[in-house]
Scaffold this active site. Sequence first.
Site, short mmCIF file in Angstrom:
data_model
loop_
_atom_site.label_atom_id
_atom_site.label_comp_id
_atom_site.label_asym_id
_atom_site.label_seq_id
_atom_site.Cartn_x
_atom_site.Cartn_y
_atom_site.Cartn_z
N SER A 146 15.12 19.57 -16.65
CA SER A 146 14.22 20.71 -16.60
C SER A 146 14.79 21.87 -17.40
CB SER A 146 13.99 21.15 -15.15
OG SER A 146 13.25 22.35 -15.10
N HIS A 148 0.83 -1.21 0.00
CA HIS A 148 0.00 0.00 0.00
C HIS A 148 0.87 1.26 0.00
CE1 HIS A 148 -3.67 -2.35 1.04
NE2 HIS A 148 -2.80 -3.09 1.71
N LYS A 159 18.39 19.39 -12.23
CA LYS A 159 17.35 18.38 -12.06
C LYS A 159 17.55 17.25 -13.07
CE LYS A 159 12.37 18.28 -11.13
NZ LYS A 159 11.97 17.07 -11.84
N GLU A 216 9.92 6.57 -17.66
CA GLU A 216 8.78 7.36 -18.13
C GLU A 216 8.44 7.02 -19.58
OE1 GLU A 216 9.39 11.36 -15.34
OE2 GLU A 216 9.96 11.40 -17.45
#
Length: 461
Positions: A314, A184, A320, A327
Amino acid sequence: MSDKTYRTEHDSMGELQVPADALYGAQTQRAVENFPISGQPMPAAFIRALARVKQACATANEKLGLLDADRAGAIKKIALQIAEGQYADQFPIDIYQTGSGTSTNMNANEVIARLAGRDSGLDIHPNDHVNMSQSSNDVIPTTIHVSACLEINRKLRPALQHLANTIEIRAEELKNVIKTGRTHLMDAMPVSMGQELSAWQNQIEQALNRIDASLPRLYALAQGGTAVGTGINAHPQFGKQVALELASETTLPFTSMDNYFSGLATQDSAVEMSGQLKTLAVGLMKISNDLRWMNSGPLAGLSEIALPALQPGSSIMPGKINPVIPEAVAMVCAQVIGNDAAITLGGQSGNFQLNVMLPLIAHNLLQSIELLSNGARLLADRAIDGFSVNHENINQALAKNPILVTALNRVIGYEKGAAIAKKAYAENRPVMEVALEMTELSEAELRRLLDPAKLAQGGLD
């Protein structure tokens, strides 16, 4: 239109202007004009497989005494060139065309006839010779099966085996890295990172098993059914001979379908394989998301691993780095799941003796195979193979994990264990410290009972 740019061709509907340098004829040109929908032609893998089918049909017709050796040889020569990737620009018809794929079948017939006739000096007709003993209604279903089988065996299966092997190597390397398990998305009992990766490996191996289990039904070909499944205008042995020729040329175990009526009217085998690809996509999505969670941070996330830094993350935030490969693979998986939904609908469109969404099914099935093949290799080589482990973060989280107290249940009981876990969590202290205060167990006994490495093995002493 200028006579210098176009030439006049004709078919059963009359005359038509065709680009002067085009190798195709009137029927292809009509389809180009009729279906300006997506700008996407049929997949290159489909066209190459279609040429192989035409080559096998010419050989079968020759062996059965229906086509003379000279014409058969000329047709086979050009078909082989197309199967090897030549003349790809001569197949411009949109995916969204007539549902039987007749336009693409005639496109191949016209290109092969023109080139074979030009090279041999013989009169070679698109319908009478190249399409002899055939109908679009059995050629296109056959080509769907042949193209999918070729791409699965040449691309997808090796890619998945590579991914499974890569995961297995990393799992062995990381078998002694003990971390907090999660259910969970909440802290749970410890596991080793090797155990965690073994689940990924098993997913990929099971996906391979499912694909292999479905392949035999794709190896069965509809060629020989011609227009409606009766085999009209084809020799009774034509379908079996074509399957033999394709098996010989590709080294894949193609066979002739037992029931041509089913082969023309349904696409159940393609739907089945698409379902296996969807299941694979679900597995790859799970693996990709696990990697993204484990990589999250580096300060405010889990930061258990660091994926390879492949590009700036970014345009506004310097420094970043994003998990770009997981992805990208997640997007692949979403597309494959969408493709499966369309193939499912396409499979339902077998109206009486013919399915009429064949080009859509062909495109989506081949796209799913291509995307999953490339995605699996990227995930292996640019994510899983190269990630590093942040041992400090893993060990800190493990030491404070209040769920470790589960190991004391059999000694102190569930209620006492819950009280220790709540106190440890509330005071941000290790379970060991709190358990020493709240139980009569010695430090040595607690260390033995709460050893994360032993807990990851699961059994009781």
